[in-house]
Design a protein around this motif. Structure first.
Motif, short mmCIF file in Angstrom:
data_model
loop_
_atom_site.label_atom_id
_atom_site.label_comp_id
_atom_site.label_asym_id
_atom_site.label_seq_id
_atom_site.Cartn_x
_atom_site.Cartn_y
_atom_site.Cartn_z
N LYS A 91 -8.12 -12.68 -10.40
CA LYS A 91 -8.99 -13.53 -11.23
C LYS A 91 -9.88 -12.69 -12.13
N GLY A 92 -9.87 -13.04 -13.41
CA GLY A 92 -10.72 -12.36 -14.38
C GLY A 92 -10.22 -11.00 -14.81
N LYS A 93 -9.01 -10.60 -14.36
CA LYS A 93 -8.48 -9.29 -14.72
C LYS A 93 -7.10 -9.43 -15.33
N SER A 94 -6.62 -8.35 -15.93
CA SER A 94 -5.31 -8.35 -16.56
C SER A 94 -4.20 -8.28 -15.52
N VAL A 95 -3.00 -8.69 -15.95
CA VAL A 95 -1.84 -8.63 -15.07
C VAL A 95 -1.40 -7.18 -14.88
N ILE A 96 -1.02 -6.84 -13.63
CA ILE A 96 -0.47 -5.52 -13.32
C ILE A 96 1.01 -5.68 -13.05
N ALA A 97 1.85 -4.97 -13.80
CA ALA A 97 3.31 -5.05 -13.64
C ALA A 97 3.83 -3.67 -13.25
N GLU A 98 4.67 -3.62 -12.17
CA GLU A 98 5.26 -2.37 -11.71
C GLU A 98 6.77 -2.55 -11.59
N PHE A 99 7.52 -1.49 -11.90
CA PHE A 99 8.99 -1.55 -11.92
C PHE A 99 9.51 -0.31 -11.19
N PHE A 100 10.47 -0.51 -10.25
CA PHE A 100 10.99 0.59 -9.44
C PHE A 100 12.52 0.52 -9.38
N ILE A 101 13.14 1.68 -9.11
CA ILE A 101 14.57 1.77 -8.87
C ILE A 101 14.77 2.47 -7.54
N ARG A 102 15.79 2.04 -6.77
CA ARG A 102 16.04 2.62 -5.45
C ARG A 102 16.43 4.09 -5.59
N GLY A 103 15.79 4.97 -4.77
CA GLY A 103 16.07 6.40 -4.82
C GLY A 103 17.44 6.72 -4.26
N GLU A 104 17.86 7.96 -4.45
CA GLU A 104 19.18 8.38 -4.00
C GLU A 104 19.31 8.34 -2.49
N ASP A 105 18.17 8.44 -1.74
CA ASP A 105 18.24 8.38 -0.28
C ASP A 105 18.47 6.97 0.24
N GLY A 106 18.42 5.97 -0.66
CA GLY A 106 18.66 4.59 -0.25
C GLY A 106 17.48 3.93 0.43
N GLU A 107 16.35 4.63 0.53
CA GLU A 107 15.18 4.09 1.21
C GLU A 107 13.96 4.03 0.28
N SER A 108 13.68 5.15 -0.38
CA SER A 108 12.48 5.22 -1.21
C SER A 108 12.69 4.52 -2.54
N LYS A 110 11.76 4.80 -6.68
CA LYS A 110 11.33 5.68 -7.77
C LYS A 110 10.70 4.84 -8.87
N PRO A 111 9.47 5.16 -9.31
CA PRO A 111 8.79 4.31 -10.30
C PRO A 111 9.41 4.42 -11.69
N LEU A 112 9.51 3.25 -12.35
CA LEU A 112 9.93 3.16 -13.76
C LEU A 112 8.81 2.54 -14.59
N THR A 113 7.64 2.35 -13.97
CA THR A 113 6.51 1.67 -14.62
C THR A 113 6.00 2.47 -15.81
N GLU A 114 5.73 1.75 -16.91
CA GLU A 114 5.15 2.38 -18.10
C GLU A 114 3.61 2.32 -18.01
N LYS A 115 2.92 2.95 -18.99
CA LYS A 115 1.46 3.00 -18.95
C LYS A 115 0.85 1.62 -19.13
#
Length: 854
Positions: A91-108, A110-115
């Motif tokens: 409330k009262g703040k901007s939206v935060i958007a985050e984007f990730f891709i699955r790492g090569e280990d299949g668990e972690s 990896k961030p694709l988020t822009e500024k």
């Protein structure tokens, strides 16, 4: 895009965290009552992916007072790669958007988020190769937006279809071809400019050759004039150097004469000083007897002073020890008197503390049983509160049941009214003719059903009345106990404070007897001076030693005065000894300095003669010197004329030489220019081919028959073969009958003829919309490298009759193998069992809740 997991918290109707695992689901029905949160689930997906939902401000946050943030996590598979989108709004703040891709280990992850959130949105759209508008046109049939594609104008439909078919890439190709064309045009313009410039230069060749010949003549004349001026200047500089040497020699002779004069003055000063010293030495030797007597008296006084100084040092040491011991005894007495006053004051304070402890003990005895009694009385309060909540929940459930029964009664009354309105006609329920007996029998059954429901309602309301009374009584008990609970908290606080005060007083009273004993001991010692016995004995011994020294301070002072009056005697005696040793060497030094002074005066006269000759030689050569400044200016002027002539010659030579470059340019750049013109024509052809009227139009023309065939297959199934459609991609302009217009018109054939799509409404329009949208999704899913693998239909059955709903369900079942996931949202109970899996959505007191039922 294949959904894997959806997690929602604080978003629209979802108050508490809710999670949905799509694994194992192929075709499923999302069911629940109106307002349960079915559509909010799909809003969460589109909001997570594109930041788009029914609202995009703080209103998407759940309206509970303790909810401040809406958060959605959406995990999906795209082209065999796992992605995660996380979006949240506070409330009262901007939206935060985050984007990730699955790492090569299949668990972690990896961030694709822009500024910035906007850049992250662009990256998500780029990854999916579609935006929100394309997504809901091709894959999502959102509630109330069934005509999202067909409802657009013809040009917009074609644009959307182009995006859905991934034809936007041709716009990229067109832009690249245009960019290459513009570059070629700029290069051609540049080359043409070079050719024109070279051609203009070649026309000036005779002028350039004549200018070169004239420049060569002027350069030769300027070079000769400069050499003549330079020769004169070199000769003048040589003469100037000779004159300068003579000047420096004359100045050097002046300096040598001045140095010799200074040396003679210095030697005369030293001789005068040594003569004065000789005079002083003779005076000192005249007073030798008096100096010897004063020195003898000084030695005798110093001997006696050494004896008295030793006695004075011992006296001073003993006196300091006496003062120190007296000070220590006095400090001990002061310390004891201060300690006595402190202990006496503490004794009075502890007497007051004893009175306070007695008062607090009485308060403690009163509070302890009262607190225990109130604690026992309030122990049942949590159980009463829990029971009150359970009664409230039961009452809410019964209210909902009564409300549902009311709706059922209204529904049966509606059936009864329709039944009675058709009296004498065909029964709307079973389809048979309505005679008097059938009318009486069936209407009686409906009235009996109403009576039965009314009875059930009355029973429920009676139970609800009992629950209300029970709730009221329990509420009164809780209020009484809560009043006692407040009193308990107050008494507990007072008891705790009393215990703490008693503990503090007992701690302060500890050691009271020892302090009183110490007070008596100090008072006795002060009264009888019974302290510091060792110091008092040592003090008496020191006083006896001071008396035994017999040190006379007055004698010591008189001898010091005599010593001071004879202070210069030792120095005079040393000077007498030095005078006796120096007088003979000083006489020899004076004789030598007188001889050196005579020789220096003779050398000074020689230097004066040499200085006069050097000055005469300088003046004679100076009178013969020419004007050097005038000669130098002439040399500079001729050099500038030479530089200017050489520069003009270089420019003329460069212009003539550049003519060869111009001929080469005319030869080579002409071929380059023709090549650039050919490249420009090719790029223009590519721009036209890649434009909307080129290859994309051809690809749409190829795709339209397939879309039309698939849509007709579905539409005929939905309309029992009574409707078909035709997609026209070209038309004509009203004002330009001979020109073709790119469009995408939808024409519908039914038993009444051929009409445009805009002439249909209601259930028929929905069947057309559904057929075209499903055909688009089905075709894209069948294409190689398909990006659309999920189909979602939100509330598509409300406008259909029972037969239409069955046909829609059959159409969905028929295309299930074309999609990885198909989700159908409905609130109609009769459709729940049509699909192999169900996601049940329920609205609770804590918000919406979802559960997968396989």
């Amino acid at each position: 895009m294949i959904p894997v997991r959806l997690a929602i918290s604080g978003f629209l109707s979802y108050q508490e965290p809710a999670e949905l695992d799509f694994t194992g689901i192929h075709v499923a029905c999302i069911s629940g009552r109106n307002g349960a949160g079915k559509s909010a689930m799909l809003d969460a997906i589109t909001w997570a992916l594109f930041g788009e939902a029914r609202k995009n401000d703080d209103s998407i946050i759940n309206d509970s007072e303790d909810i401040k943030t809406a958060k959605v996590d959406f995990e999906f598979i795209y082209e065999n790669t796992n992605y995660l989108v996380r979006r949240q709004k506070t409330k009262g703040k901007s939206v935060i958007a985050e984007f990730f891709i699955r790492g090569e280990d299949g668990e972690s992850w990896k961030p694709l988020t822009e500024k910035r959130a906007g850049d992250t949105n662009k990256r998500i759209c780029s990854t999916l190769h579609m935006d929100y508008k394309t997504f809901i046109n091709a894959s999502f049939f959102l509630q109330g937006k069934a005509d999202q594609f067909t409802g657009q104008n013809a040009a917009e439909r074609k644009k959307i279809l182009s995006t859905i078919l991934n034809l936007d890439v041709w716009e990229t190709y067109k832009a690249k071809a245009a960019e290459k064309r513009k570059l070629a045009e700029n290069n051609a313009l540049y080359i043409k400019g070079l050719i024109d410039e070279a051609e203009a230069e070649l026309k000036q060749e005779p002028v350039f050759q004549e200018a070169l010949k004239n420049a060569q003549i002027r350069a030769a004349e300027a070079e000769k004039a400069y050499r003549d001026a330079d020769e004169k200047w070199q000769m003048a500089k040589t003469n100037e150097a000779s004159l300068k040497a003579l000047q420096e020699n004359a100045e050097r002779k002046v300096q040598e004469e001045a140095r010799q004069e200074r040396s003679i003055r210095d030697q005369q000063n030293v001789l005068n000083i040594r003569t004065g010293e000789m005079k002083d030495l003779r005076l000192e030797l005249a007073n030798a007897e008096m100096i010897e007597n004063n020195y003898s008296r000084l030695m005798a006084v110093r001997g006696r002073l050494d004896q008295l100084s030793a006695a004075a040092a011992a006296f001073s040491r003993l006196e300091n020890e006496r003062i120190h011991l007296e000070s220590a005894i006095q400090n001990t007495e002061n310390r004891l008197r201060y300690e006595y006053s402190q202990l006496d004051r503490e004794k009075k304070d502890q007497e007051r503390l004893l009175q306070d402890r007695q008062r607090l003990d009485e308060i403690h005895k009163t509070l302890s049983p009262a607190v225990e009694q109130l604690t026992n009385a309030c122990s049942v309060l949590p159980a009463y509160r829990q029971e009150l909540i359970e009664i409230s929940n039961k009452g809410a459930e019964k209210k909902q049941i009564i409300k549902n029964l009311d709706e059922k009664v209204r529904e049966i009354n509606g059936k009864l009214e329709r039944f009675l309105a058709n009296s004498g006609g065909v029964c709307p329920t079973c389809g048979r003719e309505m005679d008097e007996e059938h009318c009486r029998t069936h209407s009686g059954e409906l009235r009996q059903e109403i009576e039965r429901i009314r009875g059930e309602q009355a029973s429920m309301e009676a139970d609800l009345t009992v629950e209300r009374k029970k709730y009221s009584a329990l509420k009164t008990q809780i209020q009484q106990l809560e009043a006692q609970e407040k009193e308990l908290n107050s008494r507990r606080l007072e008891l705790t404070k009393t215990v703490q005060q008693l503990s503090s007083i007992n701690e302060q009273l500890s050691g009271r007897e020892a302090r009183e004993k110490r007070l008596a001991e100090i008072g006795k010692a002060l009264d009888m001076n019974d302290f510091c016995p060792e110091e008092r004995a040592k003090l008496q011994t020191l006083k006896d030693e001071i008396t035994g020294l017999a040190y006379d301070r007055k004698e010591h002072e008189q001898l010091n005065a005599q010593k001071n009056s004879l202070a210069g005697a030792e120095q005079e005696h040393q000077k007498l000894i030095a005078a006796r040793s120096r007088i003979e060497p000083l006489e020899r030094e004076i004789a030598e300095k007188q001889k050196l002074l005579s020789e220096a005066q003779e050398q000074l006269q020689t230097l004066r003669d040499e200085r006069v000759r050097a000055q005469n030689d300088y003046q004679n050569l100076k009178s013969l010197m020419p004007d050097l400044k005038q000669i130098e200016n002439e040399r500079i002027r001729t050099n500038q004329l030479r530089d200017s002539a050489n520069k003009a010659l270089g420019q003329a030579e460069q212009r003539v030489k550049h003519l060869d470059d111009a001929r080469e340019t005319m030869k080579n750049r002409g071929e380059d220019y023709q090549e650039k013109l050919i490249e420009i024509r090719r790029c223009k052809d590519l721009e036209k081919a890649f434009g909307k009227d080129g290859i994309p139009a051809l690809l749409i023309e190829q795709a339209v028959p397939e879309i039309e065939e698939q849509a007709n297959e579905i539409l005929q199934q939905l309309s029992n073969g009574s409707m078909s459609l035709q997609l026209n991609t070209q038309g004509t302009y009203k004002s330009k009958k001979d020109e073709v217009k790119e469009t995408l018109d939808i024409l519908i054939s039914d038993p009444y003829g051929v009409r445009e799509y805009e002439m249909f409404s209601g259930g028929e329009a929905f069947r057309i919309n559904f057929s075209i949208r499903l055909a688009l999704s089905r075709i894209l899913a069948q294409r190689a490298g398909s990006r659309l693998q999920t189909l979602v239909i939100d509330e598509g059955f409300g406008s259909q009759d029972e037969e239409g709903r069955v046909r829609l369900a059959e159409a969905i079942t028929a295309v299930q193998d074309d999609f990885e996931k198909i989700l159908v949202i409905t609130h109609l109970p009769e459709l729940k069992e049509v699909f192999p899996a169900r996601i049940e959505v329920e609205k609770t007191l804590n918000g919406s809740h979802m559960e997968v039922i396989l």
